[in-house]
Design a protein around this motif. Structure first.
Motif, PDB file in Angstrom:
ATOM      1  N   LEU A   1      25.650  30.188  34.526  1.00 26.08           N
ATOM      2  CA  LEU A   1      26.429  29.585  35.593  1.00 26.08           C
ATOM      3  C   LEU A   1      27.916  29.846  35.378  1.00 26.08           C
ATOM      4  CD1 LEU A   1      26.454  27.859  38.132  1.00 26.08           C
ATOM      5  CD2 LEU A   1      26.592  25.845  36.664  1.00 26.08           C
ATOM      6  N   LEU A   2      28.364  29.747  34.133  1.00 25.22           N
ATOM      7  CA  LEU A   2      29.761  29.997  33.804  1.00 25.22           C
ATOM      8  C   LEU A   2      30.125  31.448  34.099  1.00 25.22           C
ATOM      9  CD1 LEU A   2      32.333  28.784  32.569  1.00 25.22           C
ATOM     10  CD2 LEU A   2      31.507  29.553  30.355  1.00 25.22           C
ATOM     11  N   TYR A   3      29.240  32.363  33.743  1.00 23.24           N
ATOM     12  CA  TYR A   3      29.481  33.783  33.989  1.00 23.24           C
ATOM     13  C   TYR A   3      29.507  34.073  35.492  1.00 23.24           C
ATOM     14  CZ  TYR A   3      28.917  38.817  33.948  1.00 23.24           C
ATOM     15  OH  TYR A   3      29.073  40.149  34.172  1.00 23.24           O
ATOM     16  N   ILE A   4      28.572  33.512  36.233  1.00 25.35           N
ATOM     17  CA  ILE A   4      28.527  33.714  37.685  1.00 25.35           C
ATOM     18  C   ILE A   4      29.784  33.167  38.335  1.00 25.35           C
ATOM     19  CG2 ILE A   4      27.329  33.017  39.804  1.00 25.35           C
ATOM     20  CD1 ILE A   4      24.717  33.168  38.167  1.00 25.35           C
TER      21      ILE A   4
ATOM     22  N   LEU B   1      34.949  34.115  40.992  1.00 18.91           N
ATOM     23  CA  LEU B   1      36.388  33.871  41.066  1.00 18.91           C
ATOM     24  C   LEU B   1      37.179  35.179  41.016  1.00 18.91           C
ATOM     25  CD1 LEU B   1      36.702  30.695  38.847  1.00 18.91           C
ATOM     26  CD2 LEU B   1      37.044  30.855  41.308  1.00 18.91           C
ATOM     27  N   ILE B   2      36.734  36.110  40.198  1.00 23.13           N
ATOM     28  CA  ILE B   2      37.415  37.402  40.144  1.00 23.13           C
ATOM     29  C   ILE B   2      37.272  38.138  41.472  1.00 23.13           C
ATOM     30  CG2 ILE B   2      37.362  39.688  39.069  1.00 23.13           C
ATOM     31  CD1 ILE B   2      36.739  38.248  36.418  1.00 23.13           C
ATOM     32  N   ILE B   3      36.071  38.119  42.045  1.00 19.62           N
ATOM     33  CA  ILE B   3      35.866  38.758  43.346  1.00 19.62           C
ATOM     34  C   ILE B   3      36.731  38.078  44.411  1.00 19.62           C
ATOM     35  CG2 ILE B   3      34.179  39.121  45.200  1.00 19.62           C
ATOM     36  CD1 ILE B   3      32.078  39.549  42.961  1.00 19.62           C
ATOM     37  N   GLY B   4      36.773  36.762  44.374  1.00 20.73           N
ATOM     38  CA  GLY B   4      37.622  36.029  45.317  1.00 20.73           C
ATOM     39  C   GLY B   4      39.089  36.378  45.160  1.00 20.73           C
ATOM     40  N   TRP B   5      39.521  36.554  43.916  1.00 18.71           N
ATOM     41  CA  TRP B   5      40.904  36.935  43.667  1.00 18.71           C
ATOM     42  C   TRP B   5      41.194  38.314  44.236  1.00 18.71           C
ATOM     43  CZ3 TRP B   5      42.694  40.951  40.448  1.00 18.71           C
ATOM     44  CH2 TRP B   5      44.075  41.002  40.314  1.00 18.71           C
ATOM     45  N   LEU B   6      40.282  39.264  43.985  1.00 18.89           N
ATOM     46  CA  LEU B   6      40.491  40.624  44.482  1.00 18.89           C
ATOM     47  C   LEU B   6      40.533  40.657  46.003  1.00 18.89           C
ATOM     48  CD1 LEU B   6      38.210  42.622  42.031  1.00 18.89           C
ATOM     49  CD2 LEU B   6      40.703  42.692  42.158  1.00 18.89           C
ATOM     50  N   VAL B   7      39.607  39.966  46.636  1.00 20.41           N
ATOM     51  CA  VAL B   7      39.580  39.937  48.104  1.00 20.41           C
ATOM     52  C   VAL B   7      40.843  39.282  48.641  1.00 20.41           C
ATOM     53  CG1 VAL B   7      38.413  38.927  50.107  1.00 20.41           C
ATOM     54  CG2 VAL B   7      37.082  40.014  48.296  1.00 20.41           C
TER      55      VAL B   7
ATOM     56  N   ILE C   1      35.722  33.412  31.176  1.00 18.24           N
ATOM     57  CA  ILE C   1      35.260  34.548  30.379  1.00 18.24           C
ATOM     58  C   ILE C   1      35.611  34.358  28.911  1.00 18.24           C
ATOM     59  CG2 ILE C   1      35.622  37.020  29.954  1.00 18.24           C
ATOM     60  CD1 ILE C   1      35.853  37.335  32.999  1.00 18.24           C
ATOM     61  N   ILE C   2      36.805  33.881  28.625  1.00 16.60           N
ATOM     62  CA  ILE C   2      37.222  33.649  27.236  1.00 16.60           C
ATOM     63  C   ILE C   2      36.338  32.602  26.574  1.00 16.60           C
ATOM     64  CG2 ILE C   2      39.087  32.715  25.812  1.00 16.60           C
ATOM     65  CD1 ILE C   2      41.026  34.127  27.758  1.00 16.60           C
ATOM     66  N   ILE C   3      36.026  31.535  27.289  1.00 23.42           N
ATOM     67  CA  ILE C   3      35.145  30.499  26.735  1.00 23.42           C
ATOM     68  C   ILE C   3      33.784  31.094  26.405  1.00 23.42           C
ATOM     69  CG2 ILE C   3      33.849  28.414  27.320  1.00 23.42           C
ATOM     70  CD1 ILE C   3      36.340  27.488  28.873  1.00 23.42           C
ATOM     71  N   ARG C   4      33.274  31.935  27.286  1.00 24.21           N
ATOM     72  CA  ARG C   4      31.966  32.570  27.046  1.00 24.21           C
ATOM     73  C   ARG C   4      32.014  33.462  25.814  1.00 24.21           C
ATOM     74  NH1 ARG C   4      27.176  33.008  29.769  1.00 24.21           N
ATOM     75  NH2 ARG C   4      26.060  34.953  29.421  1.00 24.21           N
TER      76      ARG C   4
ATOM     77  N   GLN D   1      32.044  31.440  22.638  1.00 28.68           N
ATOM     78  CA  GLN D   1      30.749  30.856  22.352  1.00 28.68           C
ATOM     79  C   GLN D   1      29.811  31.872  21.712  1.00 28.68           C
ATOM     80  OE1 GLN D   1      29.465  29.333  26.141  1.00 28.68           O
ATOM     81  NE2 GLN D   1      30.536  27.390  25.864  1.00 28.68           N
ATOM     82  N   GLY D   2      30.249  33.137  21.647  1.00 27.54           N
ATOM     83  CA  GLY D   2      29.447  34.172  21.021  1.00 27.54           C
ATOM     84  C   GLY D   2      28.429  34.813  21.933  1.00 27.54           C
ATOM     85  N   LYS D   3      28.575  34.604  23.215  1.00 27.53           N
ATOM     86  CA  LYS D   3      27.644  35.176  24.182  1.00 27.53           C
ATOM     87  C   LYS D   3      28.290  36.412  24.812  1.00 27.53           C
ATOM     88  CE  LYS D   3      25.681  30.704  25.196  1.00 27.53           C
ATOM     89  NZ  LYS D   3      25.523  29.654  26.174  1.00 27.53           N
ATOM     90  N   PRO D   4      27.498  37.443  25.099  1.00 28.51           N
ATOM     91  CA  PRO D   4      28.076  38.638  25.712  1.00 28.51           C
ATOM     92  C   PRO D   4      28.549  38.347  27.126  1.00 28.51           C
ATOM     93  CG  PRO D   4      25.691  38.797  25.630  1.00 28.51           C
ATOM     94  CD  PRO D   4      26.071  37.575  24.853  1.00 28.51           C
ATOM     95  N   VAL D   5      29.602  39.021  27.538  1.00 31.09           N
ATOM     96  CA  VAL D   5      30.170  38.802  28.864  1.00 31.09           C
ATOM     97  C   VAL D   5      29.314  39.471  29.926  1.00 31.09           C
ATOM     98  CG1 VAL D   5      32.201  39.168  30.300  1.00 31.09           C
ATOM     99  CG2 VAL D   5      32.471  38.572  27.901  1.00 31.09           C
TER     100      VAL D   5
END
Length: 51
Positions: free
Chosen positions: A4-7, A12-18, A40-43, A46-50
């Motif tokens: 959910l955090l990644y999605i 948000l990045i897509i929204g920023w670009l648009v 993304i930094i929090i993810r 946490q040791g999880k791949p982006v």
């Protein structure tokens, strides 16, 4: 919760670009980018791949 955090970050990045290229909304767009980067930094911390 991690997916959910990644999605959220991707949306948000897509929204920023648009918004940046279509509307030039100013400060709101940059706030969205900062929130996405924090997610993304929090993810990564946490040791999880982006991807």
């Amino acid at each position: 919760m991690g997916n959910l955090l990644y999605i959220l970050a991707v949306l948000l990045i897509i929204g920023w670009l648009v918004g940046f290229f279509a509307f030039h909304a100013g400060g709101l767009i940059h706030i969205l980018l900062v929130i996405a980067l924090v997610a993304i930094i929090i993810r990564v911390l946490q040791g999880k791949p982006v991807v």
